[in-house]
Design a protein around this motif. Sequence first.
Motif, PDB file in Angstrom:
ATOM      1  N   UNK A   1      -8.028  29.556  71.270  1.00 38.15           N
ATOM      2  CA  UNK A   1      -6.692  29.388  71.850  1.00 38.15           C
ATOM      3  C   UNK A   1      -5.905  28.408  71.004  1.00 38.15           C
ATOM      4  N   UNK A   2      -4.711  28.811  70.631  1.00 42.33           N
ATOM      5  CA  UNK A   2      -3.810  27.905  69.931  1.00 42.33           C
ATOM      6  C   UNK A   2      -3.305  26.877  70.936  1.00 42.33           C
ATOM      7  N   UNK A   3      -3.246  25.612  70.549  1.00 44.36           N
ATOM      8  CA  UNK A   3      -2.842  24.555  71.474  1.00 44.36           C
ATOM      9  C   UNK A   3      -1.865  23.597  70.799  1.00 44.36           C
ATOM     10  N   UNK A   4      -1.213  22.801  71.648  1.00 45.59           N
ATOM     11  CA  UNK A   4      -0.392  21.691  71.183  1.00 45.59           C
ATOM     12  C   UNK A   4      -0.902  20.444  71.879  1.00 45.59           C
ATOM     13  N   UNK A   5      -1.148  19.385  71.100  1.00 49.32           N
ATOM     14  CA  UNK A   5      -1.784  18.186  71.652  1.00 49.32           C
ATOM     15  C   UNK A   5      -0.864  16.978  71.520  1.00 49.32           C
ATOM     16  N   UNK A   6      -0.711  16.242  72.632  1.00 49.72           N
ATOM     17  CA  UNK A   6      -0.062  14.931  72.611  1.00 49.72           C
ATOM     18  C   UNK A   6      -1.159  13.883  72.833  1.00 49.72           C
ATOM     19  N   UNK A   7      -1.261  12.926  71.933  1.00 49.67           N
ATOM     20  CA  UNK A   7      -2.225  11.829  72.079  1.00 49.67           C
ATOM     21  C   UNK A   7      -1.458  10.572  72.460  1.00 49.67           C
ATOM     22  N   UNK A   8      -1.583  10.156  73.713  1.00 49.78           N
ATOM     23  CA  UNK A   8      -0.844   9.005  74.232  1.00 49.78           C
ATOM     24  C   UNK A   8      -1.758   7.791  74.223  1.00 49.78           C
ATOM     25  N   UNK A   9      -1.367   6.745  73.513  1.00 56.03           N
ATOM     26  CA  UNK A   9      -2.184   5.539  73.399  1.00 56.03           C
ATOM     27  C   UNK A   9      -1.274   4.327  73.253  1.00 56.03           C
ATOM     28  N   UNK A  10      -1.434   3.337  74.132  1.00 58.35           N
ATOM     29  CA  UNK A  10      -0.554   2.165  74.099  1.00 58.35           C
ATOM     30  C   UNK A  10      -1.014   1.092  73.114  1.00 58.35           C
ATOM     31  N   UNK A  11      -2.291   1.118  72.701  1.00 52.69           N
ATOM     32  CA  UNK A  11      -2.821   0.113  71.776  1.00 52.69           C
ATOM     33  C   UNK A  11      -2.287   0.388  70.362  1.00 52.69           C
TER      34      UNK A  11
ATOM     35  N   UNK B   1       7.852  12.489  78.499  1.00 57.26           N
ATOM     36  CA  UNK B   1       7.500  13.532  77.530  1.00 57.26           C
ATOM     37  C   UNK B   1       8.605  14.566  77.383  1.00 57.26           C
ATOM     38  N   UNK B   2       8.665  15.241  76.236  1.00 60.65           N
ATOM     39  CA  UNK B   2       9.690  16.272  76.009  1.00 60.65           C
ATOM     40  C   UNK B   2       9.371  17.580  76.736  1.00 60.65           C
ATOM     41  N   UNK B   3       8.132  17.742  77.165  1.00 62.79           N
ATOM     42  CA  UNK B   3       7.726  18.957  77.872  1.00 62.79           C
ATOM     43  C   UNK B   3       6.565  18.634  78.800  1.00 62.79           C
ATOM     44  N   UNK B   4       6.288  19.571  79.718  1.00 68.27           N
ATOM     45  CA  UNK B   4       5.196  19.351  80.663  1.00 68.27           C
ATOM     46  C   UNK B   4       3.879  19.874  80.104  1.00 68.27           C
ATOM     47  N   UNK B   5       2.794  19.312  80.622  1.00 66.59           N
ATOM     48  CA  UNK B   5       1.462  19.648  80.123  1.00 66.59           C
ATOM     49  C   UNK B   5       0.772  20.649  81.040  1.00 66.59           C
ATOM     50  N   UNK B   6      -0.054  21.485  80.436  1.00 65.10           N
ATOM     51  CA  UNK B   6      -0.926  22.379  81.201  1.00 65.10           C
ATOM     52  C   UNK B   6      -2.212  21.660  81.604  1.00 65.10           C
TER      53      UNK B   6
END
Length: 620
Positions: A365-375, A406-411
């Motif tokens: 499956x092709x995916x798009x990933x957002x990695x959210x990290x505050x450090x 975020x610019x879009x919602x996550x699945x």
Amino acid sequence: MSGDGDQEKFKRMSCGLELDCPASIQDALSKSTSDGYHFIVTCLIHPQYHRTIQKRVVTSKSISRTDRILTGNDWTRLIVGKLSTLQVDSEIKHVKERSEIILKQELGFASHLGLPAIMIQLHQKSNPNLAHILHNTFLNGANYQVWVTLPMVHPSKYTPLCEKNEIEDSWEWWNDLRRYCRYDKRLGLVLEMPNVGEVPSKIEMDRWVGEPIKAIIIPTYLFLTNGHNQPVLSKVHQEIIQRFLLIDVQYIIRGPLRSSSYKQYNSYIHFLGKKLYKESTVMEFVQGCEDYLQNPLQPLSEHLETMIYEVFERDQVKYVEYQKAIQRALEDIPKEITTPVIMVLGAGRGPLVQAVINASILTQRKIKVYAVEKNPFAINTLEDRVLNEWGNIVTLINEDMRTYQPPEQADILVSELLGSFGDNELSPECLDGAQRFLKKPGGISIPQSYTSYLAPFQSTKIFNEIRSNKPDDKTIETIYETPYVVHMVNYYQIADSKALFKFEHPNWDENKSNERFKTIKFLCPQNCLLTGFLGFFETVLYKDVMLSINPQTYSSNMVSWFPIIFPLQHPINVAENDIIEVSMWRSESNEKVWYEWCLESPVKGHISNPNGRSYFIKKH
């Protein structure tokens, strides 16, 4: 070393030899050392020195052989002194008084020699006067250990002459004495190995493993002779030794020589250290952490360091299960969603991002990933991985997930915000704040839920670790109102754990609260000493994919989390079939989250950590 160059795995076994009164202590020490023994146990006072007492004073000038027969270094490292058989709790006045005087003299002589430990045998259950003398000796600054010697199983349990109401329990004798001495850490236990047909039951052995056992005495008559004319122990005795391998127990050989030399007994004990040692991923990972108190992490207010990330990343079991959960979630995302959006919340240095990418490859499956990290320092590592490993499939976000827009919602949301108690690193608060950018309906959270568990435990080792590590700016009350993360070894879990608080994600309830309260009860299976409560958790990552540090459902070889403990300031004696009842609160304010706990039974306690006065988890 083995033939292929790999180091052979074994448990180091420290062995001592008991010699009542050798003619020459120098020769005995030299011979035992050459035979591989680490120390000898011998009478502190040589019996040839008669002691005369007049008007409560020892008038004899010489009480034993001169201390010059050994160097100070030898006395302080290689000799454990056996005290004389005395009756300081005798009902006969002159016997009691004479015994007191001699005991105090011997304790003083042990201090003079600088012995590391002295050994004293208990001969009755009630020893208040002995405890009084020992406790005062500790308070006066004695720096040696006192090893209390007892049979592992009291002979009355196997004596046909004893009625049921006359049967004694060695553990009760020990527990009485240490209670008088306020559980002083200098008071240790030496157990005598039982005969083959007189071994303790499993729960009795579990309780002994939770005690500060310094040594196991193995009489020479327990050794069998194998086909090579070598002394060996029965399978039953080997199993007992295996139970104590995880704690720092020493072994003492006692009795007349029944082999060609005492060296054979020592060599055999060292052989057992190789034979019985079971190497595991967990044991290798936790080496050096045994019964060591750690403060729970404050991940929202403090940035994690490289070493902590490395520890987390070494746990492949966790990431394999996460990858499995992500893969199953991707398989459930409808095909019409051509490029599912997956947000990794708290990406750290990227192991979960890698698990997401692996799952996408396996599911094709092709995916798009957002990695959210505050450090900001972890972002440095993530930038490197995007550049050299992941490419533009991953978008990095250096923000707090609770305020990120975020610019879009996550699945799918993926996070590993769990602590040793499940919710104790504020996973509920973080995921509640982040779920606003999860698709509704149909959005998936990994994990889907987690439940904390609680169990009563006994460990004077942990009780004393807390007491002896008190910072100058903390009170005794404060340190016992603080939870600790500990890899537990020298402890006894009194009963199976029970479920406490549960959290589910996503949680669309507009009136949701993450505060909790529950009272739970446990049935005590045998007399024991309650020193606190152990906390664990189970989590459902997705559908049937789980992770757990709860002993009943433990994920084999997982090492990411040690249990959390909630201590009691005062140990509580609990009798067989007593009900242990505890109330627990999870409370919060705008600034913090904290736990409060209160023992309800078998005695009523007070609420620990009210309003988070001693410990809390910061929200900012």
